[in-house]
Design a protein around this motif. Structure first.
Motif, PDB file in Angstrom:
ATOM      1  N   LEU A  66      52.710 -21.102 -13.092  1.00  0.00           N
ATOM      2  CA  LEU A  66      52.988 -20.156 -12.082  1.00  0.00           C
ATOM      3  C   LEU A  66      51.526 -19.305 -11.979  1.00  0.00           C
ATOM      4  CD1 LEU A  66      54.054 -17.075 -10.850  1.00  0.00           C
ATOM      5  CD2 LEU A  66      53.489 -16.311 -12.901  1.00  0.00           C
ATOM      6  N   THR A  67      50.411 -19.209 -13.565  1.00  0.00           N
ATOM      7  CA  THR A  67      49.082 -18.879 -13.404  1.00  0.00           C
ATOM      8  C   THR A  67      48.529 -20.254 -11.978  1.00  0.00           C
ATOM      9  OG1 THR A  67      49.778 -18.294 -15.580  1.00  0.00           O
ATOM     10  CG2 THR A  67      47.336 -19.302 -14.528  1.00  0.00           C
ATOM     11  N   ARG A  68      48.686 -21.200 -11.952  1.00  0.00           N
ATOM     12  CA  ARG A  68      47.731 -22.400 -11.575  1.00  0.00           C
ATOM     13  C   ARG A  68      48.248 -22.332  -9.886  1.00  0.00           C
ATOM     14  NH1 ARG A  68      48.997 -24.362 -16.493  1.00  0.00           N
ATOM     15  NH2 ARG A  68      47.370 -26.363 -17.004  1.00  0.00           N
ATOM     16  N   PHE A  69      49.694 -22.263  -9.740  1.00  0.00           N
ATOM     17  CA  PHE A  69      49.591 -21.513  -8.409  1.00  0.00           C
ATOM     18  C   PHE A  69      49.122 -20.718  -7.421  1.00  0.00           C
ATOM     19  CE2 PHE A  69      52.256 -24.999  -8.727  1.00  0.00           C
ATOM     20  CZ  PHE A  69      51.715 -25.828  -7.748  1.00  0.00           C
ATOM     21  N   ARG A  70      49.239 -19.609  -8.370  1.00  0.00           N
ATOM     22  CA  ARG A  70      48.233 -18.118  -8.373  1.00  0.00           C
ATOM     23  C   ARG A  70      46.898 -18.159  -8.636  1.00  0.00           C
ATOM     24  NH1 ARG A  70      52.228 -13.374 -10.318  1.00  0.00           N
ATOM     25  NH2 ARG A  70      53.953 -13.640  -9.142  1.00  0.00           N
ATOM     26  N   ARG A  72      45.144 -20.009  -7.592  1.00  0.00           N
ATOM     27  CA  ARG A  72      44.074 -21.148  -6.165  1.00  0.00           C
ATOM     28  C   ARG A  72      45.157 -20.131  -4.953  1.00  0.00           C
ATOM     29  NH1 ARG A  72      48.426 -26.783  -6.368  1.00  0.00           N
ATOM     30  NH2 ARG A  72      47.711 -27.083  -8.227  1.00  0.00           N
ATOM     31  N   GLY A  73      45.553 -19.436  -4.992  1.00  0.00           N
ATOM     32  CA  GLY A  73      45.695 -18.288  -4.290  1.00  0.00           C
ATOM     33  C   GLY A  73      47.892 -18.217  -4.154  1.00  0.00           C
ATOM     34  N   GLY A  74      48.584 -19.519  -4.469  1.00  0.00           N
ATOM     35  CA  GLY A  74      49.600 -19.838  -3.731  1.00  0.00           C
ATOM     36  C   GLY A  74      50.599 -18.422  -4.520  1.00  0.00           C
ATOM     37  N   GLU A  75      51.842 -19.294  -4.660  1.00  0.00           N
ATOM     38  CA  GLU A  75      53.050 -18.055  -5.241  1.00  0.00           C
ATOM     39  C   GLU A  75      53.336 -19.576  -5.807  1.00  0.00           C
ATOM     40  OE1 GLU A  75      54.385 -16.046  -7.101  1.00  0.00           O
ATOM     41  OE2 GLU A  75      53.314 -15.499  -5.516  1.00  0.00           O
ATOM     42  N   LEU A  76      54.702 -19.324  -6.624  1.00  0.00           N
ATOM     43  CA  LEU A  76      55.477 -19.931  -6.959  1.00  0.00           C
ATOM     44  C   LEU A  76      56.600 -19.066  -7.427  1.00  0.00           C
ATOM     45  CD1 LEU A  76      55.682 -21.969  -9.841  1.00  0.00           C
ATOM     46  CD2 LEU A  76      57.019 -20.539  -9.896  1.00  0.00           C
ATOM     47  N   VAL A  77      58.292 -20.032  -7.277  1.00  0.00           N
ATOM     48  CA  VAL A  77      59.617 -18.672  -6.879  1.00  0.00           C
ATOM     49  C   VAL A  77      60.004 -19.767  -7.919  1.00  0.00           C
ATOM     50  CG1 VAL A  77      60.466 -19.986  -4.783  1.00  0.00           C
ATOM     51  CG2 VAL A  77      60.979 -17.683  -5.984  1.00  0.00           C
TER      52      VAL A  77
END
Length: 116
Positions: A66-70, A72-77
């Motif tokens: 989650l931290t890695r995706f956020r 880079r400006g992204g999101e995880l579900v």
């Protein structure tokens, strides 16, 4: 733990199976996400429907992803965690930071709306 990845409509789907526990399998998953070359995928859906058990290391992997995706400006579900996994998320209060979707379609819809 086994996992498969699939890129569909600019969303990285990670399908986990077995026990999500600390070990070489979970580390290889994190390493694979770190090794993505630009343009890195911004959206990720982690399918937990076939995960039987998760320990603190497994929770750490989910938080790390989650931290890695956020970052880079992204999101995880998360997709369809079992009752056992849902209870762990509630007890650890991680349900407050993760979005849970019941299937691929809801996950994709949420992810697309999250960045637009």
């Amino acid at each position: 733990m086994k996992y498969q990845t699939e890129l569909k409509d600019d969303i990285l789907f990670i399908r986990l199976e077995g026990d999500l526990i600390s070990g070489t399998d979970t580390q290889s998953l994190v390493d694979e996400m770190d090794g993505q070359k630009p343009p890195a995928t911004l959206l990720c859906a982690v399918d937990l429907s076939n995960v039987r058990y998760m320990d603190s290391g497994g929770m750490g992997v989910l938080v790390s992803l989650l931290t890695r995706f956020r970052n880079r400006g992204g999101e995880l579900v998360l997709i369809k965690p079992s009752d056992h996994i849902r209870k762990l998320l509630i007890v650890t209060k991680l349900n407050a930071i993760f979005t849970i979707a019941e299937n691929d379609n809801f996950a994709a819809q949420f992810l697309k709306e999250s960045i637009y």
